[in-house]
Design a protein around this motif. Sequence first.
Motif, PDB file in Angstrom:
ATOM      1  N   GLU A  22      -5.356  81.274  17.757  1.00 34.49           N
ATOM      2  CA  GLU A  22      -4.781  82.568  17.388  1.00 34.49           C
ATOM      3  C   GLU A  22      -3.550  82.409  16.505  1.00 34.49           C
ATOM      4  OE1 GLU A  22      -3.951  84.652  20.972  1.00 34.49           O
ATOM      5  OE2 GLU A  22      -6.037  84.686  21.657  1.00 34.49           O
ATOM      6  N   VAL A  23      -2.719  81.452  16.848  1.00 40.28           N
ATOM      7  CA  VAL A  23      -1.427  81.289  16.165  1.00 40.28           C
ATOM      8  C   VAL A  23      -1.547  80.450  14.898  1.00 40.28           C
ATOM      9  CG1 VAL A  23       0.882  80.299  16.407  1.00 40.28           C
ATOM     10  CG2 VAL A  23      -0.116  81.607  18.287  1.00 40.28           C
ATOM     11  N   ALA A  24      -2.361  79.406  14.958  1.00 39.44           N
ATOM     12  CA  ALA A  24      -2.463  78.461  13.839  1.00 39.44           C
ATOM     13  C   ALA A  24      -3.920  78.026  13.664  1.00 39.44           C
ATOM     14  CB  ALA A  24      -1.569  77.257  14.081  1.00 39.44           C
ATOM     15  N   PRO A  25      -4.741  78.888  13.086  1.00 35.93           N
ATOM     16  CA  PRO A  25      -6.170  78.563  12.951  1.00 35.93           C
ATOM     17  C   PRO A  25      -6.456  77.350  12.068  1.00 35.93           C
ATOM     18  CG  PRO A  25      -5.600  80.572  11.759  1.00 35.93           C
ATOM     19  CD  PRO A  25      -4.420  80.229  12.598  1.00 35.93           C
ATOM     20  N   HIS A  26      -5.462  76.910  11.278  1.00 35.65           N
ATOM     21  CA  HIS A  26      -5.662  75.725  10.446  1.00 35.65           C
ATOM     22  C   HIS A  26      -5.619  74.430  11.259  1.00 35.65           C
ATOM     23  CE1 HIS A  26      -1.319  76.144  10.847  1.00 35.65           C
ATOM     24  NE2 HIS A  26      -1.195  74.870  10.500  1.00 35.65           N
ATOM     25  N   LEU A  27      -5.146  74.512  12.517  1.00 38.16           N
ATOM     26  CA  LEU A  27      -5.092  73.324  13.361  1.00 38.16           C
ATOM     27  C   LEU A  27      -6.447  73.082  14.012  1.00 38.16           C
ATOM     28  CD1 LEU A  27      -1.658  73.732  15.206  1.00 38.16           C
ATOM     29  CD2 LEU A  27      -2.157  72.475  13.127  1.00 38.16           C
ATOM     30  N   GLU A  28      -6.795  71.828  14.131  1.00 39.14           N
ATOM     31  CA  GLU A  28      -8.041  71.448  14.793  1.00 39.14           C
ATOM     32  C   GLU A  28      -7.725  70.529  15.958  1.00 39.14           C
ATOM     33  OE1 GLU A  28     -12.146  68.897  13.983  1.00 39.14           O
ATOM     34  OE2 GLU A  28     -10.863  69.499  12.302  1.00 39.14           O
ATOM     35  N   VAL A  29      -8.176  70.913  17.156  1.00 42.46           N
ATOM     36  CA  VAL A  29      -7.974  70.083  18.334  1.00 42.46           C
ATOM     37  C   VAL A  29      -8.980  68.943  18.270  1.00 42.46           C
ATOM     38  CG1 VAL A  29      -7.993  69.973  20.843  1.00 42.46           C
ATOM     39  CG2 VAL A  29      -7.105  72.018  19.694  1.00 42.46           C
TER      40      VAL A  29
END
Length: 258
Positions: A22-29
């Motif tokens: 939600e906050v940082a969709p560019h991040l990938e876990v």
Amino acid sequence: MNVLIVEDEQLAVLKLTKLLAEVAPHLEVAAATASVSGTVSYLENNPAPELIFMDIELADGQSFEIFERIHVPAPVIFTTSYDEYAIKAFKVNSIDYLLKPIKKQDLAASLQKHQELYAIRKTTEMPAFAIDSLIEQLRRQVHPTDYRSRFLVRHLSQWVPVNVSEIAFFYSQDGTTLFRTVANQKFPVDYALDELENMLDPKLYFRANRQYLIHIGAVQQIHSYFNNKLKITLKPAADDEVLVSRERAADFKKWMGK
């Protein structure tokens, strides 16, 4: 940007993953690990993540053990249930923390802080993340020092145990370290004031100057003194004037509860 989540509660992993989306969709876990050993293994056998979210309490120990085993190649945002006051010491530089339950605005602020630091590091020569000293601060906060509770001192031909709670102040006189009890008894002790300062709870004892280490309960009056110093009246009374330097006056007032 690849992110590693170090967390031993699956529900917490799912919640953080959802918040990140939600906050940082560019991040990938990239992965989630649940233990000290699992995290060490992952970091040794996979490309380094660019950011790590790390819980303090893990399935097989506490997360700062990871830093003792390997070099952690990425900045860390700790996630923890510990009280905010207890961990303020390491919220500096490249290390941040999120207090559980994690709030969206707090997560966004931590990510923004990381982005700003990352941008600076891409354009300037900056020292490596100061992880060692910060982890040591965290260790001391999570596992507070076992402070001295009593001293065994010689009195005439006997050894006498004296509880720290009975000691009004320690002081140095003619090369000898002594303490005065609340009952106004005087005993020598086999430690220098510098050593005693590390042995005693700083919430209870304050190093007023090079000669005196005083208990908070012994402070009777505080007087303004010339050159912005403070003059302290103790009970029982000290043999000399007890002055707090201008440089330490603000710390002393804070210690006393201002």
